[in-house]
Design a protein around this motif. Structure first.
Motif, PDB file in Angstrom:
ATOM      1  N   ALA A  40      10.225 -53.662  -6.967  1.00  0.00           N
ATOM      2  CA  ALA A  40       9.118 -54.413  -6.376  1.00  0.00           C
ATOM      3  C   ALA A  40       9.554 -55.700  -5.675  1.00  0.00           C
ATOM      4  O   ALA A  40       8.779 -56.314  -4.961  1.00  0.00           O
ATOM      5  CB  ALA A  40       8.088 -54.740  -7.452  1.00  0.00           C
ATOM      6  N   ARG A  41      10.788 -56.141  -5.878  1.00  0.00           N
ATOM      7  CA  ARG A  41      11.203 -57.461  -5.397  1.00  0.00           C
ATOM      8  C   ARG A  41      11.104 -57.592  -3.881  1.00  0.00           C
ATOM      9  O   ARG A  41      10.738 -58.651  -3.371  1.00  0.00           O
ATOM     10  CB  ARG A  41      12.623 -57.766  -5.868  1.00  0.00           C
ATOM     11  CG  ARG A  41      12.708 -57.984  -7.367  1.00  0.00           C
ATOM     12  CD  ARG A  41      14.139 -57.969  -7.845  1.00  0.00           C
ATOM     13  NE  ARG A  41      14.898 -59.108  -7.369  1.00  0.00           N
ATOM     14  CZ  ARG A  41      15.050 -60.243  -8.056  1.00  0.00           C
ATOM     15  NH1 ARG A  41      14.473 -60.385  -9.231  1.00  0.00           N
ATOM     16  NH2 ARG A  41      15.772 -61.220  -7.583  1.00  0.00           N
ATOM     17  N   LEU A  42      11.447 -56.552  -3.139  1.00  0.00           N
ATOM     18  CA  LEU A  42      11.387 -56.594  -1.675  1.00  0.00           C
ATOM     19  C   LEU A  42      10.337 -55.631  -1.115  1.00  0.00           C
ATOM     20  O   LEU A  42      10.368 -55.302   0.074  1.00  0.00           O
ATOM     21  CB  LEU A  42      12.761 -56.274  -1.077  1.00  0.00           C
ATOM     22  CG  LEU A  42      13.896 -57.237  -1.432  1.00  0.00           C
ATOM     23  CD1 LEU A  42      15.204 -56.786  -0.794  1.00  0.00           C
ATOM     24  CD2 LEU A  42      13.562 -58.670  -1.025  1.00  0.00           C
ATOM     25  N   LYS A  43       9.420 -55.214  -1.951  1.00  0.00           N
ATOM     26  CA  LYS A  43       8.384 -54.293  -1.503  1.00  0.00           C
ATOM     27  C   LYS A  43       7.542 -54.943  -0.400  1.00  0.00           C
ATOM     28  O   LYS A  43       7.195 -56.121  -0.477  1.00  0.00           O
ATOM     29  CB  LYS A  43       7.480 -53.905  -2.676  1.00  0.00           C
ATOM     30  CG  LYS A  43       6.457 -52.832  -2.312  1.00  0.00           C
ATOM     31  CD  LYS A  43       5.654 -52.403  -3.530  1.00  0.00           C
ATOM     32  CE  LYS A  43       4.659 -51.316  -3.157  1.00  0.00           C
ATOM     33  NZ  LYS A  43       3.866 -50.882  -4.334  1.00  0.00           N
ATOM     34  N   GLY A  44       7.248 -54.177   0.629  1.00  0.00           N
ATOM     35  CA  GLY A  44       6.461 -54.676   1.743  1.00  0.00           C
ATOM     36  C   GLY A  44       7.285 -55.373   2.806  1.00  0.00           C
ATOM     37  O   GLY A  44       6.738 -55.854   3.798  1.00  0.00           O
ATOM     38  N   ARG A  45       8.594 -55.420   2.624  1.00  0.00           N
ATOM     39  CA  ARG A  45       9.461 -56.085   3.595  1.00  0.00           C
ATOM     40  C   ARG A  45      10.299 -55.061   4.357  1.00  0.00           C
ATOM     41  O   ARG A  45      10.617 -53.984   3.850  1.00  0.00           O
ATOM     42  CB  ARG A  45      10.371 -57.103   2.899  1.00  0.00           C
ATOM     43  CG  ARG A  45       9.567 -58.158   2.161  1.00  0.00           C
ATOM     44  CD  ARG A  45      10.438 -59.214   1.549  1.00  0.00           C
ATOM     45  NE  ARG A  45       9.670 -59.979   0.563  1.00  0.00           N
ATOM     46  CZ  ARG A  45      10.161 -60.984  -0.130  1.00  0.00           C
ATOM     47  NH1 ARG A  45      11.414 -61.365   0.052  1.00  0.00           N
ATOM     48  NH2 ARG A  45       9.415 -61.631  -0.998  1.00  0.00           N
ATOM     49  N   THR A  46      10.646 -55.429   5.572  1.00  0.00           N
ATOM     50  CA  THR A  46      11.437 -54.562   6.436  1.00  0.00           C
ATOM     51  C   THR A  46      12.772 -55.227   6.718  1.00  0.00           C
ATOM     52  O   THR A  46      12.831 -56.425   7.005  1.00  0.00           O
ATOM     53  CB  THR A  46      10.707 -54.307   7.763  1.00  0.00           C
ATOM     54  OG1 THR A  46       9.445 -53.700   7.483  1.00  0.00           O
ATOM     55  CG2 THR A  46      11.521 -53.379   8.659  1.00  0.00           C
ATOM     56  N   ALA A  47      13.842 -54.441   6.624  1.00  0.00           N
ATOM     57  CA  ALA A  47      15.192 -54.959   6.818  1.00  0.00           C
ATOM     58  C   ALA A  47      15.933 -54.161   7.874  1.00  0.00           C
ATOM     59  O   ALA A  47      15.706 -52.952   8.037  1.00  0.00           O
ATOM     60  CB  ALA A  47      15.971 -54.911   5.501  1.00  0.00           C
ATOM     61  N   LEU A  54      19.181 -52.862  -0.711  1.00  0.00           N
ATOM     62  CA  LEU A  54      17.906 -53.409  -0.247  1.00  0.00           C
ATOM     63  C   LEU A  54      16.789 -52.378  -0.411  1.00  0.00           C
ATOM     64  O   LEU A  54      15.655 -52.725  -0.758  1.00  0.00           O
ATOM     65  CB  LEU A  54      18.015 -53.851   1.208  1.00  0.00           C
ATOM     66  CG  LEU A  54      18.998 -54.999   1.489  1.00  0.00           C
ATOM     67  CD1 LEU A  54      18.997 -55.340   2.973  1.00  0.00           C
ATOM     68  CD2 LEU A  54      18.681 -56.227   0.656  1.00  0.00           C
ATOM     69  N   ALA A  55      17.099 -51.121  -0.156  1.00  0.00           N
ATOM     70  CA  ALA A  55      16.107 -50.062  -0.351  1.00  0.00           C
ATOM     71  C   ALA A  55      15.751 -49.911  -1.826  1.00  0.00           C
ATOM     72  O   ALA A  55      14.582 -49.684  -2.177  1.00  0.00           O
ATOM     73  CB  ALA A  55      16.627 -48.740   0.210  1.00  0.00           C
ATOM     74  N   ASP A  56      16.738 -50.027  -2.702  1.00  0.00           N
ATOM     75  CA  ASP A  56      16.474 -49.975  -4.140  1.00  0.00           C
ATOM     76  C   ASP A  56      15.508 -51.070  -4.568  1.00  0.00           C
ATOM     77  O   ASP A  56      14.737 -50.907  -5.518  1.00  0.00           O
ATOM     78  CB  ASP A  56      17.774 -50.131  -4.937  1.00  0.00           C
ATOM     79  CG  ASP A  56      18.645 -48.882  -4.919  1.00  0.00           C
ATOM     80  OD1 ASP A  56      18.132 -47.807  -4.524  1.00  0.00           O
ATOM     81  OD2 ASP A  56      19.831 -48.989  -5.275  1.00  0.00           O
TER      82      ASP A  56
END
Length: 258
Positions: free
Chosen positions: A5-12, A29-31
């Motif tokens: 959930a830490r980077l959920k909603g973000r695009t890299a 980052l996907a994990d």
């Protein structure tokens, strides 16, 4: 284990994200929950393989192609990114940019031609500069820029002098951009790997070379792509919100005190 959930909603976007350190960064980052654009320059199969690995682990990713070091490379990358991102229901904007793609030039100054010099700077320095420049209208406030540099910027390696110069330029790019983008809450940092074991480094096939390089670290081993990816993931997360304009040494303490 990373929290999904830490980077959920973000695009890299991870340049050179299909192999080696870039592949580990893309997967990490996907994990963490990010939608990851896996950039590649030549190896389409490797990019698709990385995307498949991410999706098989429950993550989200897509491949983006753009050859770097040629005129218009940054525009090509962002046009491909915009097109592929639009295929996703939540595909708007950009939150994390990792400039990882690069080439080496293992030659001392006596053997470097003007063509060699122009090529390594075009891929390692010019491309990231304009990729960042053209990302600024896409990058959301509170975003993250991470440049992958090298421990060679603090340690003298005459055998790779031109390569080291390209990475030193990225160190300063982060410093200047951190000052400029701070009011938007955007952090800009650099990660400097040391001797790292990847499948694309043929010199590590020699046991004597492996042993010598491992001995340069205070831990007595070579780095792994995951060692670098973990540092990048930290800088991409909210936990690093107060860290900017820094070069994070991720060499495993290579040549400390020398």
């Amino acid at each position: 284990m990373p929290s999904p959930a830490r980077l959920k909603g973000r695009t890299a976007v991870v340049t050179g994200g299909s192999r080696g350190i870039g592949r580990a960064i893309s997967r990490r980052l996907a994990d963490e929950g990010a939608l990851v654009a896996v950039h590649y320059g030549h190896d389409h199969a490797a990019a698709e393989r990385t995307v498949t690995e991410i999706e098989s682990a429950g993550g989200r990713a897509f491949a983006v192609h753009a050859e770097l070091g040629v005129p218009g490379d940054a525009a090509t990358l962002w046009e491909a990114f915009d097109r592929r991102l639009a295929e996703h229901a939540d595909g708007t904007g950009l939150d994390i940019l990792v400039n990882n793609a690069g080439i080496t030039l293992p030659r001392p100054i006596e053997d470097v031609t003007e063509q060699d010099y122009d090529r390594v700077f075009a891929v390692n320095t010019k491309a990231p500069f304009f990729i960042v420049q053209q990302s600024l209208g896409r990058l959301r406030d509170g975003g993250r820029i991470v440049n992958i540099s090298s421990g060679a910027t603090r340690i003298a390696y005459p055998a790779i002098v031109a390569y080291s110069m390209t990475k030193a330029a990225l160190d300063h790019l982060a410093l200047s951009l951190a000052r400029q983008l701070g009011p938007r809450g955007i952090t800009v940092n650099t990660v400097a790997p040391g001797f790292t074991e990847t499948e694309i480094n043929p010199t590590l096939r020699d046991p004597q070379v492996r042993s010598a390089l491992a001995a340069a670290s205070v831990f007595g081993r070579l780095g792994t792509p995951a060692d670098i990816a973990d540092v990048v993931a930290f800088l991409a997360d909210d936990d690093a919100r107060w860290v900017t304009g820094q070069c994070i040494d991720a060499t495993g303490g290579v040549h400390l005190g020398l």
